[in-house]
Design an enzyme around this catalytic site. Sequence first.
Site, PDB file in Angstrom:
ATOM      1  N   LYS A 242       0.983  -0.927  -0.619  1.00 29.47           N
ATOM      2  CA  LYS A 242      -0.398   0.141  -0.010  1.00 29.47           C
ATOM      3  C   LYS A 242       0.864   1.750  -0.231  1.00 29.47           C
ATOM      4  CE  LYS A 242      -3.101   2.090   3.481  1.00 29.47           C
ATOM      5  NZ  LYS A 242      -3.177   3.180   3.014  1.00 29.47           N
TER       6      LYS A 242
ATOM      7  N   GLY B  62      -7.720   9.815   9.080  1.00 31.31           N
ATOM      8  CA  GLY B  62      -7.894   9.940  10.362  1.00 31.31           C
ATOM      9  C   GLY B  62      -8.855  10.918  10.754  1.00 31.31           C
TER      10      GLY B  62
ATOM     11  N   ALA C 245      -9.051   5.075   3.856  1.00 29.51           N
ATOM     12  CA  ALA C 245      -9.271   6.608   4.912  1.00 29.51           C
ATOM     13  C   ALA C 245     -10.387   7.798   4.822  1.00 29.51           C
ATOM     14  CB  ALA C 245      -7.908   7.363   4.230  1.00 29.51           C
ATOM     15  N   GLY C 246     -10.414   8.603   5.924  1.00 30.79           N
ATOM     16  CA  GLY C 246     -11.153   9.872   6.157  1.00 30.79           C
ATOM     17  C   GLY C 246     -12.308   8.564   6.443  1.00 30.79           C
TER      18      GLY C 246
ATOM     19  N   ASN D 174      -8.822   2.342   9.409  1.00 33.20           N
ATOM     20  CA  ASN D 174      -8.101   2.509  10.605  1.00 33.20           C
ATOM     21  C   ASN D 174      -8.373   2.723  12.003  1.00 33.20           C
ATOM     22  OD1 ASN D 174      -4.707   1.994  11.336  1.00 33.20           O
ATOM     23  ND2 ASN D 174      -6.525   1.820  12.878  1.00 33.20           N
ATOM     24  N   THR D 175      -8.606   4.306  11.864  1.00 33.08           N
ATOM     25  CA  THR D 175      -8.707   4.736  12.837  1.00 33.08           C
ATOM     26  C   THR D 175     -10.204   4.572  13.886  1.00 33.08           C
ATOM     27  OG1 THR D 175      -7.199   6.810  12.037  1.00 33.08           O
ATOM     28  CG2 THR D 175      -8.921   7.335  14.128  1.00 33.08           C
TER      29      THR D 175
END
Length: 257
Positions: A96, A157, A184-185, A206-207
């Site tokens: 990635k 994040g 992401a996001g 993830n976050t």
Amino acid sequence: MLSLYGRQLSSRLLLGTAQYPSPAVLADAVRASKTEVVTVSLRREMAGGQTGGQFWSLIEQLGVAVLPNTAGCHSVKEAVTTAHMARELLDTNWIKLEVIGNHDTLQPDVFGLVEAARILSGDGFAVFPYTTDDLVVAERLLEAGCQVLMPWCAPIGSAKGPLNIDALRTLRGHFADVPLVVDAGLGRPSHAAAVMELGFDAVLLNTAVAKAGDPVAMASAFGKAVEAGHEAFLAGMLEPRDMAVPSTPVIGKAVFS
Ligand SMILES: CC(=O)[C@@H](O)[C@H](O)COP(=O)(O)O
């Protein structure tokens, strides 16, 4: 089934491994999400990461595929070197690719990204580029050898969810045959469902899971949302209409006088 560089996957959720409250919670979250692919920051985990050397045995026990990432790399050279280290250490040609262009927004340096993607594709890597939702950059990445694209929906994040649905829809329409993974996001399961309803092939996050009040429950919720969004897309959704349309037939209605 989702096919990424020839690997068949039942789950359309890819999960990050950073910032969990403990290794045990990470492991339970991965299981609850039903993901088959986790992404790992090589730079962080090689430096000892949050769990030291135990991290790698934990990942091995989970029996999921590892997608090493170049998080924290701010130049083509750093990203390419990190990718080569990942291939040697983890015995995978998956990478990635992140080349960060701005410290505040963590947005990709798309020029460096295309350059690094070209180098790594030439070196035999299966490149998963973390990119913006820009159509022309996407075209350049495909020309550089990428067979999968990972557009952001918001900064890493931020948990803001899709900021530019039109741009994502354009990407999907333009690259009907390219696996597109929103990366992401994402902040909520409904964000994941929304992008899957657009016809995206998968999401990576993830976050929103790692930092949730209950990461394991949130991982499970995201897993279900991704599946629901994909199922809805396949089922063919009704387009919004300007006029009301009665959902109850008038014929045969009881007459009260
Ligand atoms: C783990 C990882 O690869 C992140 O860089 C990724 O882009 C996920 O972003 P969120 O943390 O916003 O879900």
